[in-house]
Design an enzyme around this catalytic site. Structure first.
Site, PDB file in Angstrom:
ATOM      1  N   ARG A 244      30.147  33.646  -7.348  1.00  0.00           N
ATOM      2  CA  ARG A 244      28.824  33.389  -7.936  1.00  0.00           C
ATOM      3  C   ARG A 244      27.847  33.015  -6.836  1.00  0.00           C
ATOM      4  NH1 ARG A 244      29.237  27.225 -10.592  1.00  0.00           N
ATOM      5  NH2 ARG A 244      29.890  26.233  -8.653  1.00  0.00           N
TER       6      ARG A 244
ATOM      7  N   HIS B 182      20.800  27.293 -11.067  1.00  0.00           N
ATOM      8  CA  HIS B 182      21.557  28.436 -11.583  1.00  0.00           C
ATOM      9  C   HIS B 182      20.815  29.767 -11.426  1.00  0.00           C
ATOM     10  CE1 HIS B 182      24.209  25.486 -13.336  1.00  0.00           C
ATOM     11  NE2 HIS B 182      23.235  24.977 -14.066  1.00  0.00           N
TER      12      HIS B 182
ATOM     13  N   THR C 202      -3.801  -5.396   0.619  1.00  0.00           N
ATOM     14  CA  THR C 202      -3.188  -4.079   0.828  1.00  0.00           C
ATOM     15  C   THR C 202      -4.026  -3.265   1.820  1.00  0.00           C
ATOM     16  OG1 THR C 202      -4.263  -2.916  -1.003  1.00  0.00           O
ATOM     17  CG2 THR C 202      -2.236  -4.120  -1.513  1.00  0.00           C
TER      18      THR C 202
ATOM     19  N   LYS D  92       0.868  -1.191   0.000  1.00  0.00           N
ATOM     20  CA  LYS D  92       0.000   0.000   0.000  1.00  0.00           C
ATOM     21  C   LYS D  92       0.897   1.231   0.000  1.00  0.00           C
ATOM     22  CE  LYS D  92      -4.551   0.471   0.610  1.00  0.00           C
ATOM     23  NZ  LYS D  92      -5.496  -0.246  -0.264  1.00  0.00           N
TER      24      LYS D  92
ATOM     25  N   VAL E  30      30.431  22.535  -6.981  1.00  0.00           N
ATOM     26  CA  VAL E  30      29.386  21.830  -6.225  1.00  0.00           C
ATOM     27  C   VAL E  30      29.932  20.466  -5.792  1.00  0.00           C
ATOM     28  CG1 VAL E  30      27.054  20.866  -6.343  1.00  0.00           C
ATOM     29  CG2 VAL E  30      27.570  23.016  -7.525  1.00  0.00           C
ATOM     30  N   GLN E  31      30.724  19.847  -6.701  1.00  0.00           N
ATOM     31  CA  GLN E  31      31.278  18.521  -6.411  1.00  0.00           C
ATOM     32  C   GLN E  31      32.075  18.524  -5.101  1.00  0.00           C
ATOM     33  OE1 GLN E  31      31.048  19.930  -9.426  1.00  0.00           O
ATOM     34  NE2 GLN E  31      31.063  18.445 -11.092  1.00  0.00           N
TER      35      GLN E  31
HETATM   36  O1  LIG Z   1      30.137  23.529  -9.509  1.00  0.00           O
HETATM   37  C1  LIG Z   1      29.987  23.298 -10.720  1.00  0.00           C
HETATM   38  N1  LIG Z   1      30.241  22.055 -11.207  1.00  0.00           N
HETATM   39  C2  LIG Z   1      30.080  21.734 -12.521  1.00  0.00           C
HETATM   40  O2  LIG Z   1      30.329  20.572 -12.947  1.00  0.00           O
HETATM   41  C3  LIG Z   1      29.627  22.755 -13.377  1.00  0.00           C
HETATM   42  N2  LIG Z   1      29.355  22.804 -14.710  1.00  0.00           N
HETATM   43  C4  LIG Z   1      28.931  24.065 -14.987  1.00  0.00           C
HETATM   44  O3  LIG Z   1      28.574  24.467 -16.135  1.00  0.00           O
HETATM   45  N3  LIG Z   1      28.931  24.829 -13.868  1.00  0.00           N
HETATM   46  C5  LIG Z   1      29.359  24.037 -12.853  1.00  0.00           C
HETATM   47  N4  LIG Z   1      29.541  24.292 -11.531  1.00  0.00           N
END
Ligand SMILES: O=c1[nH]c(=O)c2[nH]c(=O)[nH]c2[nH]1
Length: 281
Positions: free
Chosen positions: A176, A247, A57, A11, A218-219
């Site tokens: 940014r 973005h 269920t 469920k 970001v990674q």
């Molecule tokens: O932090 C980021 N990682 C990316 O892989 C990426 N690719 C992108 O166009 N901008 C960013 N920013």
């Protein structure tokens, strides 16, 4: 010839609200939506008219309601574990159960600086969830996490030094806006943990890393969040993080008499970067 490769049933979207009445006016609340899936020797119901092994269920839904009445307090993850254990204990013919609980989180209203005993406001930034997978003969899996937790910082983020080819138009930057709709799931190795405290510590760690560390990508920030979460909460073994790069685009207002401006940006939903990783001990 057709063959039944796999099957499961249960469920979904079973909703429940528990009011814990400490006295007439001092309450705690816990509102959940449950998905429960059962596994086992259930092929008969697909391959013939034999429903004898099928726990309806509707019974699954009633079970969630009764277990909530008898056992639910304010910890979602403990309740996921209770549901998992219940189905395996009660139905010997079942091989496994998967549970997902999503919480609508209510926080006490603050009235004249004091937490109100029975008035709540929805803590709406993201949906906390817990998941349990209990299969006979296998170690139980228990996790919790959050989806859609929106955070943003207006500086201390950049992206430079990336691969450049004839299709690259992105300019490098050391300043940014960084916004993400964080999705994270952490897996407990200690199933008797204070799950609520662990959840709070992990989210606090994510905020701290995000706010106080310059982000070169970001990674990198994603990895650092995972690293600190594992360091601060020994009860987890693994954390999966998804951090879409939401973005905010620069706007060229030169034709409107504001050349080189960088304070008015265009928020966007799509397309967005998608950065994901799993970090383990
Ligand atoms: O932090 C980021 N990682 C990316 O892989 C990426 N690719 C992108 O166009 N901008 C960013 N920013």
């Amino acid at each position: 010839m057709a063959t039944l490769e796999s099957n499961r049933y249960g469920k979904f979207r079973v909703r429940v609200m528990k009011v814990l009445r400490h006295d007439d006016s001092h309450h705690d609340v816990c509102e959940l939506e449950a998905d429960v899936l059962l596994h086992g020797e259930l092929a008969g119901s697909y391959l013939s008219e034999d429903n004898s092994s099928v726990v309806p269920t509707d019974t699954v839904k009633n079970t969630v309601h009764v277990l909530a009445h008898d056992h639910l307090e304010t910890c979602r993850t403990s309740f996921a574990k209770i549901i998992g254990e219940h189905f395996l204990a009660k139905y010997a013919h079942l091989a496994g159960v998967e549970v997902e609980l999503r919480e609508r989180k209510w926080e006490r209203m603050s009235i004249e600086g004091k937490p109100h005993p029975h008035a709540f406001v929805h803590a709406g930034n993201g949906e906390p969830f817990s998941r349990a997978a209990f299969f006979r003969g296998k170690a139980p899996q228990l996790s919790s996490g959050i989806r859609g937790h929106l955070v943003m910082k207006s500086t201390q983020s950049g992206f430079a030094g990336y691969n450049v080819c004839e299709l690259t138009t992105l300019p490098p930057t050391t300043d940014r806006v960084f916004a993400t709709r964080l999705a994270a799931e952490w897996e407990f190795i200690n199933l008797t943990e204070d799950f609520v405290a662990a959840d709070m510590a992990i989210l606090a760690a994510a905020h701290e890393v995000f706010a106080t560390t310059y982000s070169p990508s970001v990674q990198r920030t994603l990895y650092q969040i995972g690293e600190v979460a594992l360091e601060r909460v020994p009860a987890i073994s693994r954390i999966e993080l998804k951090m879409p790069n939401v973005h905010f685009l620069g706007l060229d207002l030169a034709k409107l008499g504001r050349p080189g401006q960088s304070c008015v940006l265009l928020p966007t939903d799509e397309p967005h970067g998608e950065i994901e990783a799993v970090i383990v001990r």
